[in-house]
Design a protein around this motif. Sequence first.
Motif, mmCIF file in Angstrom:
data_model
loop_
_atom_site.group_PDB
_atom_site.id
_atom_site.type_symbol
_atom_site.label_atom_id
_atom_site.label_comp_id
_atom_site.label_asym_id
_atom_site.label_seq_id
_atom_site.Cartn_x
_atom_site.Cartn_y
_atom_site.Cartn_z
ATOM 1 N N PHE A 127 0.456 -0.802 -0.226
ATOM 2 C CA PHE A 127 -0.028 -0.235 -0.011
ATOM 3 C C PHE A 127 1.149 0.948 -0.523
ATOM 4 C CE2 PHE A 127 -2.012 3.654 2.206
ATOM 5 C CZ PHE A 127 -3.045 3.984 1.431
ATOM 6 N N LYS A 128 0.554 2.439 -1.129
ATOM 7 C CA LYS A 128 1.466 3.607 -0.522
ATOM 8 C C LYS A 128 -0.341 4.943 -1.710
ATOM 9 C CE LYS A 128 5.159 2.330 -1.251
ATOM 10 N NZ LYS A 128 6.707 2.129 -0.036
ATOM 11 N N ILE A 129 0.915 5.650 -1.229
ATOM 12 C CA ILE A 129 -0.393 7.138 -0.839
ATOM 13 C C ILE A 129 1.256 8.054 -2.215
ATOM 14 C CG2 ILE A 129 -1.769 8.521 -0.514
ATOM 15 C CD1 ILE A 129 -2.353 7.284 2.240
ATOM 16 N N LEU A 130 0.411 8.064 -3.483
ATOM 17 C CA LEU A 130 0.983 9.283 -3.626
ATOM 18 C C LEU A 130 0.500 10.329 -3.638
ATOM 19 C CD1 LEU A 130 3.224 9.528 -6.123
ATOM 20 C CD2 LEU A 130 1.517 9.244 -7.703
ATOM 21 N N ASP A 131 1.305 11.100 -3.277
ATOM 22 C CA ASP A 131 0.593 12.470 -2.242
ATOM 23 C C ASP A 131 0.785 13.185 -3.712
ATOM 24 O OD1 ASP A 131 -0.235 14.575 -1.059
ATOM 25 O OD2 ASP A 131 1.509 14.764 -0.272
ATOM 26 N N ASN A 132 -0.680 14.095 -4.238
ATOM 27 C CA ASN A 132 -0.059 15.046 -5.122
ATOM 28 C C ASN A 132 -1.279 16.294 -4.378
ATOM 29 O OD1 ASN A 132 0.975 14.045 -7.441
ATOM 30 N ND2 ASN A 132 -0.952 13.203 -7.663
ATOM 31 N N LEU A 139 2.371 22.515 0.622
ATOM 32 C CA LEU A 139 2.022 22.429 2.239
ATOM 33 C C LEU A 139 3.825 21.005 1.605
ATOM 34 C CD1 LEU A 139 -1.075 20.463 2.872
ATOM 35 C CD2 LEU A 139 0.126 22.400 3.522
ATOM 36 N N ASP A 140 4.371 21.749 3.143
ATOM 37 C CA ASP A 140 5.935 21.287 3.465
ATOM 38 C C ASP A 140 5.528 19.474 3.790
ATOM 39 O OD1 ASP A 140 8.302 20.289 4.994
ATOM 40 O OD2 ASP A 140 9.010 21.152 3.842
ATOM 41 N N TYR A 141 6.207 18.607 3.398
ATOM 42 C CA TYR A 141 6.267 17.078 3.771
ATOM 43 C C TYR A 141 6.419 16.817 4.899
ATOM 44 C CZ TYR A 141 7.342 12.720 4.273
ATOM 45 O OH TYR A 141 7.291 11.127 5.216
ATOM 46 N N ASN A 142 6.737 17.594 6.093
ATOM 47 C CA ASN A 142 7.087 17.392 7.097
ATOM 48 C C ASN A 142 5.973 17.989 7.625
ATOM 49 O OD1 ASN A 142 9.335 15.934 7.355
ATOM 50 N ND2 ASN A 142 10.579 18.468 7.481
ATOM 51 N N GLU A 143 4.641 19.036 7.159
ATOM 52 C CA GLU A 143 3.446 19.188 7.730
ATOM 53 C C GLU A 143 2.889 18.381 7.052
ATOM 54 O OE1 GLU A 143 2.185 23.680 6.152
ATOM 55 O OE2 GLU A 143 3.825 22.941 5.044
ATOM 56 N N ILE A 144 2.592 17.217 6.399
ATOM 57 C CA ILE A 144 1.748 15.985 6.575
ATOM 58 C C ILE A 144 2.155 15.179 7.336
ATOM 59 C CG2 ILE A 144 1.229 14.762 4.404
ATOM 60 C CD1 ILE A 144 -0.327 17.343 4.038
ATOM 61 N N ALA A 145 3.366 14.935 7.241
ATOM 62 C CA ALA A 145 4.074 13.460 8.009
ATOM 63 C C ALA A 145 3.891 14.036 9.986
ATOM 64 C CB ALA A 145 5.557 13.224 7.344
ATOM 65 N N LEU A 146 3.412 15.100 9.803
ATOM 66 C CA LEU A 146 3.382 15.614 11.759
ATOM 67 C C LEU A 146 2.456 14.382 11.991
ATOM 68 C CD1 LEU A 146 4.647 18.709 12.538
ATOM 69 C CD2 LEU A 146 5.903 17.035 13.018
ATOM 70 N N GLY A 147 1.048 14.448 11.251
ATOM 71 C CA GLY A 147 -1.019 14.370 11.593
ATOM 72 C C GLY A 147 -0.848 12.433 10.820
ATOM 73 N N ILE A 148 0.177 11.681 10.507
ATOM 74 C CA ILE A 148 0.721 9.909 10.176
ATOM 75 C C ILE A 148 2.076 9.952 11.746
ATOM 76 C CG2 ILE A 148 1.342 8.895 8.289
ATOM 77 C CD1 ILE A 148 0.727 11.097 6.903
ATOM 78 N N PRO A 149 1.455 8.540 12.234
ATOM 79 C CA PRO A 149 2.075 7.444 12.492
ATOM 80 C C PRO A 149 3.535 7.403 12.352
ATOM 81 C CG PRO A 149 0.105 7.157 13.043
ATOM 82 C CD PRO A 149 -0.120 7.511 11.806
ATOM 83 N N MET A 156 3.800 7.011 2.221
ATOM 84 C CA MET A 156 3.598 8.311 1.464
ATOM 85 C C MET A 156 4.730 8.463 0.419
ATOM 86 S SD MET A 156 2.608 11.398 4.219
ATOM 87 C CE MET A 156 3.288 12.048 3.648
ATOM 88 N N CYS A 157 3.983 8.672 -0.677
ATOM 89 C CA CYS A 157 5.369 9.033 -1.880
ATOM 90 C C CYS A 157 4.732 10.130 -2.330
ATOM 91 C CB CYS A 157 4.841 8.190 -2.712
ATOM 92 S SG CYS A 157 5.110 6.521 -2.551
ATOM 93 N N ARG A 158 5.628 11.073 -3.028
ATOM 94 C CA ARG A 158 5.255 12.343 -3.074
ATOM 95 C C ARG A 158 6.291 12.814 -4.605
ATOM 96 N NH1 ARG A 158 5.251 18.469 0.655
ATOM 97 N NH2 ARG A 158 5.161 19.519 -1.771
ATOM 98 N N ILE A 159 6.482 13.599 -5.630
ATOM 99 C CA ILE A 159 6.503 14.486 -6.408
ATOM 100 C C ILE A 159 6.329 15.600 -6.294
ATOM 101 C CG2 ILE A 159 6.861 14.309 -8.919
ATOM 102 C CD1 ILE A 159 5.555 11.079 -7.295
ATOM 103 N N ASP A 160 7.558 16.776 -6.086
ATOM 104 C CA ASP A 160 7.346 17.780 -5.376
ATOM 105 C C ASP A 160 6.762 18.604 -6.408
ATOM 106 O OD1 ASP A 160 8.505 17.493 -3.116
ATOM 107 O OD2 ASP A 160 10.905 17.723 -4.055
ATOM 108 N N ASP A 161 6.220 18.598 -8.098
ATOM 109 C CA ASP A 161 6.138 19.127 -9.277
ATOM 110 C C ASP A 161 5.827 18.146 -9.758
ATOM 111 O OD1 ASP A 161 5.667 20.488 -11.380
ATOM 112 O OD2 ASP A 161 7.569 20.900 -11.840
#
Length: 189
Positions: A127-132, A139-149, A156-161
Amino acid sequence: EEVFSYNPMLADLVAIKTEQQLSAIVDKILSQIRKIRFTYNLAKVAPTGIEKIDKLIDGGIPRGASVILHGTKGIGKTTLSLQIMMAALDRGEPCLYISYRESPNDIINQMLNMGAPLEDYILQNKFKILDNFSAFNKLDYNEIALGIPKPLRKAMCRIDDPFDIENYYNAQVKIMEEMGMGGINVIDS
């Protein structure tokens, strides 16, 4: 011939002479329906995990099909998508959730509330989430990650652009290859 002209798919399922007692006819039809109901070919369909829906759509969503759930906000498209995905995860299939409208926190919390053993799925690399969502909302990755255990952050996977189509496509393919191709992929808005 009459049944075949009305619906060819029904013509070869069962043949019953109408001279028989009604109870015998009903019993024969029911026995045939029971055989059909529970012999879904998992190579051809992906069951949704919702028995009544699976019965209505011949066992599940056809493999390789693109299905669009369309409707106004708040009617349950995300919840239904997550249910279908969790059924696939329970079968050991890989699932990628591509999110534009929902934050990874919201997706993870909703799955946890639905009883998903997310940590198990993540440890199995299924299981993965491609976070757009965070990129589009700056939003910064850390802003999102803080709310996740912490153990769940690996999903979480993220492409900056996400507008860099070639990079985005290559990253998506890489994620899917790492998890094992197939399974269910959800694109939320």
